[in-house]
Design a protein around this motif. Structure first.
Motif, PDB file in Angstrom:
ATOM      1  N   UNK A 294      43.907  45.601  59.798  1.00  8.94           N
ATOM      2  CA  UNK A 294      42.463  45.699  59.693  1.00  8.94           C
ATOM      3  C   UNK A 294      42.021  45.170  58.333  1.00  8.94           C
ATOM      4  N   UNK A 295      40.941  44.425  58.316  1.00  6.31           N
ATOM      5  CA  UNK A 295      40.385  43.934  57.056  1.00  6.31           C
ATOM      6  C   UNK A 295      39.530  45.019  56.412  1.00  6.31           C
ATOM      7  N   UNK A 296      39.715  45.195  55.100  1.00  6.81           N
ATOM      8  CA  UNK A 296      38.958  46.189  54.349  1.00  6.81           C
ATOM      9  C   UNK A 296      38.042  45.490  53.358  1.00  6.81           C
ATOM     10  N   UNK A 297      36.871  46.074  53.098  1.00  5.56           N
ATOM     11  CA  UNK A 297      35.930  45.436  52.162  1.00  5.56           C
ATOM     12  C   UNK A 297      36.451  45.509  50.732  1.00  5.56           C
ATOM     13  N   UNK A 298      36.380  44.407  50.038  1.00  7.11           N
ATOM     14  CA  UNK A 298      36.877  44.345  48.659  1.00  7.11           C
ATOM     15  C   UNK A 298      36.157  45.301  47.718  1.00  7.11           C
ATOM     16  N   UNK A 299      34.848  45.550  47.870  1.00  9.43           N
ATOM     17  CA  UNK A 299      34.198  46.496  46.939  1.00  9.43           C
ATOM     18  C   UNK A 299      34.779  47.905  46.989  1.00  9.43           C
ATOM     19  N   UNK A 300      35.443  48.272  48.095  1.00  9.55           N
ATOM     20  CA  UNK A 300      36.023  49.612  48.215  1.00  9.55           C
ATOM     21  C   UNK A 300      37.417  49.690  47.615  1.00  9.55           C
ATOM     22  N   UNK A 301      37.953  48.583  47.139  1.00  9.89           N
ATOM     23  CA  UNK A 301      39.326  48.543  46.621  1.00  9.89           C
ATOM     24  C   UNK A 301      39.322  48.460  45.105  1.00  9.89           C
ATOM     25  N   UNK A 302      40.415  48.902  44.498  1.00  8.27           N
ATOM     26  CA  UNK A 302      40.565  48.847  43.042  1.00  8.27           C
ATOM     27  C   UNK A 302      41.801  48.021  42.695  1.00  8.27           C
ATOM     28  N   UNK A 303      41.829  47.540  41.450  1.00  9.09           N
ATOM     29  CA  UNK A 303      42.979  46.792  40.960  1.00  9.09           C
ATOM     30  C   UNK A 303      43.025  45.345  41.408  1.00  9.09           C
ATOM     31  N   UNK A 304      41.919  44.823  41.937  1.00  8.60           N
ATOM     32  CA  UNK A 304      41.933  43.442  42.424  1.00  8.60           C
ATOM     33  C   UNK A 304      41.947  42.432  41.275  1.00  8.60           C
ATOM     34  N   UNK A 305      41.521  42.856  40.102  1.00 10.13           N
ATOM     35  CA  UNK A 305      41.511  41.919  38.971  1.00 10.13           C
ATOM     36  C   UNK A 305      42.912  41.624  38.457  1.00 10.13           C
ATOM     37  N   UNK A 306      43.890  42.458  38.827  1.00  9.14           N
ATOM     38  CA  UNK A 306      45.255  42.238  38.360  1.00  9.14           C
ATOM     39  C   UNK A 306      46.133  41.529  39.361  1.00  9.14           C
ATOM     40  N   UNK A 307      45.558  40.874  40.351  1.00  7.58           N
ATOM     41  CA  UNK A 307      46.341  40.167  41.361  1.00  7.58           C
ATOM     42  C   UNK A 307      47.013  38.952  40.731  1.00  7.58           C
ATOM     43  N   UNK A 308      48.319  38.814  40.937  1.00  5.89           N
ATOM     44  CA  UNK A 308      49.049  37.693  40.382  1.00  5.89           C
ATOM     45  C   UNK A 308      49.329  36.618  41.412  1.00  5.89           C
ATOM     46  N   UNK A 309      50.000  35.564  40.940  1.00  8.19           N
ATOM     47  CA  UNK A 309      50.359  34.484  41.841  1.00  8.19           C
ATOM     48  C   UNK A 309      49.292  33.431  42.015  1.00  8.19           C
ATOM     49  N   UNK A 310      48.200  33.514  41.244  1.00  8.06           N
ATOM     50  CA  UNK A 310      47.131  32.522  41.332  1.00  8.06           C
ATOM     51  C   UNK A 310      46.928  31.894  39.966  1.00  8.06           C
ATOM     52  N   UNK A 311      46.324  30.720  39.963  1.00 13.61           N
ATOM     53  CA  UNK A 311      46.094  30.016  38.712  1.00 13.61           C
ATOM     54  C   UNK A 311      44.918  30.636  37.966  1.00 13.61           C
ATOM     55  N   UNK A 312      44.743  30.209  36.732  1.00 15.21           N
ATOM     56  CA  UNK A 312      43.663  30.729  35.897  1.00 15.21           C
ATOM     57  C   UNK A 312      42.308  30.377  36.512  1.00 15.21           C
ATOM     58  N   UNK A 313      41.387  31.321  36.493  1.00 19.05           N
ATOM     59  CA  UNK A 313      40.058  31.110  37.047  1.00 19.05           C
ATOM     60  C   UNK A 313      39.931  31.469  38.510  1.00 19.05           C
ATOM     61  N   UNK A 314      41.041  31.839  39.150  1.00 18.40           N
ATOM     62  CA  UNK A 314      41.013  32.216  40.565  1.00 18.40           C
ATOM     63  C   UNK A 314      41.086  33.733  40.658  1.00 18.40           C
ATOM     64  N   UNK A 315      40.177  34.314  41.448  1.00 17.46           N
ATOM     65  CA  UNK A 315      40.126  35.768  41.587  1.00 17.46           C
ATOM     66  C   UNK A 315      39.771  36.126  43.028  1.00 17.46           C
ATOM     67  N   UNK A 316      39.981  37.377  43.367  1.00 21.34           N
ATOM     68  CA  UNK A 316      39.631  37.871  44.697  1.00 21.34           C
ATOM     69  C   UNK A 316      38.116  37.927  44.820  1.00 21.34           C
ATOM     70  N   UNK A 317      37.608  37.493  45.949  1.00 26.10           N
ATOM     71  CA  UNK A 317      36.173  37.543  46.198  1.00 26.10           C
ATOM     72  C   UNK A 317      35.713  39.000  46.202  1.00 26.10           C
ATOM     73  N   UNK A 318      34.856  39.389  45.265  1.00 24.21           N
ATOM     74  CA  UNK A 318      34.459  40.812  45.196  1.00 24.21           C
ATOM     75  C   UNK A 318      33.634  41.282  46.385  1.00 24.21           C
ATOM     76  N   UNK A 319      33.077  40.357  47.137  1.00 21.88           N
ATOM     77  CA  UNK A 319      32.286  40.735  48.307  1.00 21.88           C
ATOM     78  C   UNK A 319      32.994  40.374  49.617  1.00 21.88           C
ATOM     79  N   UNK A 320      34.272  40.010  49.515  1.00 25.48           N
ATOM     80  CA  UNK A 320      35.000  39.567  50.694  1.00 25.48           C
ATOM     81  C   UNK A 320      35.728  40.699  51.397  1.00 25.48           C
ATOM     82  N   UNK A 321      36.624  40.290  52.295  1.00 29.35           N
ATOM     83  CA  UNK A 321      37.408  41.228  53.094  1.00 29.35           C
ATOM     84  C   UNK A 321      38.883  40.865  52.975  1.00 29.35           C
ATOM     85  N   UNK A 322      39.727  41.876  52.848  1.00 25.39           N
ATOM     86  CA  UNK A 322      41.156  41.667  52.643  1.00 25.39           C
ATOM     87  C   UNK A 322      41.919  42.394  53.749  1.00 25.39           C
TER      88      UNK A 322
END
Length: 219
Positions: free
Chosen positions: A64-92
C-alpha cells in the motif's frame, strides 16, 4: 433498347458486390471485437478469482502506498545524488509482510471491485456484439444496450473508485503510527470518460436508426 439492358445489369451487380463486401468487412470487425470482449471478460474474471484466493491465504504480503507527509526520516534517504529528495507531497509504497485478515481484505477491496466491473462490462459488450453479428447491428435495441453499458461504466466505475479509496484510507491508517488525513491520489476520470464514450456512441447510433426509419417512410 438492347444496349440499355446490357449496361443496366452489370451496374446493379457491381452495387450488390460492393454492399456484400462492406457487410463482410463489418462482420469481420464484429467477430474480432466480440472475441476481444470475451477474452477481456475471461482474463478479468480469472484475475478476480486469483486476487480473492491470494487474499484468503494467511501471510500473503500486502502493498500500500502511504502519504509522505505522514512519514519521518525522509530527508536522510541515501542512494541518490545531491539535490534529489523524496517528494514531500508524494506517495511511497510499503509492504506488510505478515498482514492480518482485515488488512488483506482491505487490500482486496482496492482491486476486486474494479476487476468484477471490467468483467461485467466485457460480458455485456460480448453479448451486444453477438446480437449485432447475428442480425442488423443498427437497431434501437443495440443503441439502448450501448447507452446502458455507458451508464454502468460511469456510475459503477465511480462507486468502485470511491470504495477503493475508502479501503486504501483505512488500510493506510492501520499502517501508520499517527492519525493523518487521507486524500485520494487517484482519479475516476478513466471510468467516466469510457462511460461517456459508450453512451455517446449509443446516442449517435439511436439517432442514426431514427433517421433511417424516417427516410424509409419518405421513400
Amino acid at each position: 433498347a438492347p444496349w440499355h439492358i446490357v449496361f443496366r445489369y452489370p451496374y446493379r451487380l457491381s452495387i450488390r458486390r460492393r454492399v456484400f463486401m462492406r457487410k463482410n468487412r463489418l462482420g469481420t470487425w464484429l467477430r474480432w471485437l466480440r472475441a476481444t470482449a470475451t477474452l477481456v471478460f475471461i482474463a478479468a474474471l480469472c484475475l478476480a478469482v486469483a486476487v480473492l484466493v491470494i487474499a484468503l491465504i494467511p501471510g500473503s504480503p500486502v502493498t500500500q502506498e502511504l502519504p509522505a507527509p505522514a512519514l519521518t526520516g525522509l530527508h536522510g534517504v541515501g542512494g541518490v545524488t545531491a539535490g534529489v529528495a523524496v517528494d514531500p507531497s508524494g506517495w511511497i509504497p510499503f509492504t506488510i509482510h505478515d498482514p492480518s485478515l482485515a488488512q488483506r481484505l482491505l487490500d482486496l477491496l482496492t482491486v476486486l471491485p474494479g476487476l468484477v466491473l471490467v468483467a461485467e462490462i466485457a460480458r455485456r459488450m460480448a453479448n451486444l456484439l453477438r446480437g449485432a453479428q447475428a442480425s442488423d447491428p443498427f437497431t434501437a435495441d443495440t443503441a439502448r444496450a450501448l447507452v446502458a453499458v455507458g451508464k454502468l461504466t460511469a456510475f459503477a466505475g465511480l462507486g468502485t473508485w470511491i470504495l477503493s479509496q475508502i479501503a486504501q484510507g483505512v488500510l493506510s491508517w492501520t499502517m501508520l503510527t499517527s492519525w493523518v488525513t487521507f486524500r485520494p491520489h487517484q482519479t475516476p476520470l478513466g471510468w467516466l470518460a469510457v462511460g461517456l464514450i459508450f453512451a455517446a456512441f449509443g446516442q449517435i447510433l439511436d439517432r442514426g436508426v431514427t433517421m433511417r426509419a424516417e427516410l424509409d417512410t419518405v421513400i
